[in-house]
Design an enzyme around this catalytic site. Sequence first.
Site, PDB file in Angstrom:
ATOM      1  CD  GLU A 101      -7.737  12.920   4.009  1.00  0.00           C
ATOM      2  OE1 GLU A 101      -7.236  13.768   3.253  1.00  0.00           O
ATOM      3  OE2 GLU A 101      -7.993  11.742   3.644  1.00  0.00           O
ATOM      4  NE  ARG A 122       4.293  14.827  10.633  1.00  0.00           N
ATOM      5  CZ  ARG A 122       3.738  14.143   9.634  1.00  0.00           C
ATOM      6  NH1 ARG A 122       3.267  12.923   9.846  1.00  0.00           N
ATOM      7  NH2 ARG A 122       3.668  14.657   8.433  1.00  0.00           N
ATOM      8  CG  HIS A 148      -4.424  10.831   2.507  1.00  0.00           C
ATOM      9  ND1 HIS A 148      -5.471  10.789   3.400  1.00  0.00           N
ATOM     10  CD2 HIS A 148      -3.571   9.834   2.900  1.00  0.00           C
ATOM     11  CE1 HIS A 148      -5.280   9.827   4.283  1.00  0.00           C
ATOM     12  NE2 HIS A 148      -4.128   9.233   3.998  1.00  0.00           N
ATOM     13  CD  GLU A 154      -5.928   4.919   4.660  1.00  0.00           C
ATOM     14  OE1 GLU A 154      -5.412   5.702   5.476  1.00  0.00           O
ATOM     15  OE2 GLU A 154      -5.272   4.098   3.977  1.00  0.00           O
ATOM     16  CD  GLN A 182      -2.771   4.783  10.644  1.00  0.00           C
ATOM     17  OE1 GLN A 182      -3.990   4.794  10.536  1.00  0.00           O
ATOM     18  NE2 GLN A 182      -1.986   5.320   9.736  1.00  0.00           N
ATOM     19  CB  THR A 210      -7.247  -4.736   2.434  1.00  0.00           C
ATOM     20  OG1 THR A 210      -6.342  -4.308   3.448  1.00  0.00           O
ATOM     21  CG2 THR A 210      -7.167  -3.805   1.237  1.00  0.00           C
ATOM     22  CG  ASP A 244      -5.616   0.062   3.766  1.00  0.00           C
ATOM     23  OD1 ASP A 244      -5.676  -1.099   4.205  1.00  0.00           O
ATOM     24  OD2 ASP A 244      -4.710   0.856   4.062  1.00  0.00           O
ATOM     25  CG  ASP A 247      -2.064   0.987   1.082  1.00  0.00           C
ATOM     26  OD1 ASP A 247      -2.355   1.401  -0.052  1.00  0.00           O
ATOM     27  OD2 ASP A 247      -2.680   1.328   2.101  1.00  0.00           O
ATOM     28  CB  THR A 299      -6.138   7.847   1.420  1.00  0.00           C
ATOM     29  OG1 THR A 299      -6.035   6.841   2.417  1.00  0.00           O
ATOM     30  CG2 THR A 299      -7.489   8.523   1.514  1.00  0.00           C
ATOM     31  CE  LYS A 343      -3.345   2.464   7.274  1.00  0.00           C
ATOM     32  NZ  LYS A 343      -4.193   3.276   6.392  1.00  0.00           N
ATOM     33  CD  GLU A 346      -5.480   2.878  -0.056  1.00  0.00           C
ATOM     34  OE1 GLU A 346      -4.662   2.249  -0.770  1.00  0.00           O
ATOM     35  OE2 GLU A 346      -5.354   3.006   1.175  1.00  0.00           O
ATOM     36  NE  ARG A 382      -7.553   6.773   9.517  1.00  0.00           N
ATOM     37  CZ  ARG A 382      -6.826   6.699   8.421  1.00  0.00           C
ATOM     38  NH1 ARG A 382      -5.543   6.376   8.510  1.00  0.00           N
ATOM     39  NH2 ARG A 382      -7.367   6.924   7.237  1.00  0.00           N
TER      40      ARG A 382
END
Length: 398
Positions: A346, A132, A123, A187, A228, A245, A221, A116, A332, A241, A189, A225
């Site tokens: 998001e 962050r 994204h 996600e 993760q 999938t 996917d 992936d 993503t 993850k 994708e 969170r």
Amino acid sequence: MSWVTGADGSAYGVTNLPYGVFRHDGRPPRIGVRVADLVFDLAAAEEAGLVLAAGALRRPTLNDFMALGRPQWTSVRQRIVELLTDPAHRGAVEPLLVPLAAVELLLPFEVADYVDFYSSEHHAGNVGQIFRPGQPPLLPNWKHLPIGYHGRAGTVVVSGTPVVRPSGQRATGEGPTVGPSVRLDIEAEVGFVVGVPSALGDRVPTGDFADHVFGVVLVNDWSARDIQAWEYQPLGPFLGKSFATSVSAWVTPLDALADAFVPAPEQDPPVQDYLRQTPHLGLDLRLAVEWNGERVTEPPFAGMYWTPAQQLAHLTVNGASLRTGDLYASGTVSGPERGQVGSFLELTWGGAEPVTVGGDTRTFLADGDTVTLRATAPGPDGSTIALGEVTGRILPAR
């Protein structure tokens, strides 16, 4: 023009013809192609001598056929189009058409390896701001190479397979705890399915993309969170993850997407030689995300910073070999607007800005929620083709 009822004007007409594997009337899994709301039984067609593929279409997965290579893929596709458009073949082919509603769709190929990527600048920038805050959204290496990680091939499942809420370690104000994820996400994708393998030690240049990649699937996917966020430093995604999938039941061949290739975004700074692609092309795929039946976002794939050909070149630059059935996903897909993002992380800005779905307030997925991904692409003469949808429903943790 096709003699098949409903094919002309359909997003699954003879300019599309995605491959899949199905079960019908208790018989073993069989390869077919979708045309309108029917499945053309290719196993039966090859048994009858209508299509020649060295027996590969009589296998229970697409792997043997995908391994034959592009000349055979093109030849078989041309023959299928002929069979579905020339009225002279109607008598032989029509008995081999099965209503889509009457079949069970299976995972179309045996997944060899799963990789992936993380190729949307929008994204990556959004995630950087959420995870962050106060730091640069993109890490220093992001525009120099396609970032990726290895996933678990054994947890790739076909569309429609329920997804059990994962459990794992999560951080709290009092330290880590173990329990079901409370920030379960998606996600949206696009995945690329490898047909022709490569030898260990060899590189696959960007120009050889179409010689190795058989086709395209949509990918969800699923991402926990909270799991993760606790585990991803310093080695990246793992249990957040690897629980599931989801992929389409239909693999859209690259030949069907010939009219969907468009110029990719300009890359600055210039990329390394092995990542240079001439012409520099991406795919104009238009995704849609439905949450409990309500369309909430429409991510545009054409804006992806790293292209599928560059991802393949980077995947093999160290000499890693390709295997038939390898799946690599784009990461993503997100655009510059909030209504174009490919994750609920998001969409709700890390859960700080809830959305209303069907009258209910949501941040992340609740048990019983259903998510469906759809996509379309430009076809010949202004037509539109559809990629196979991906649907999954969340079940409670076990």
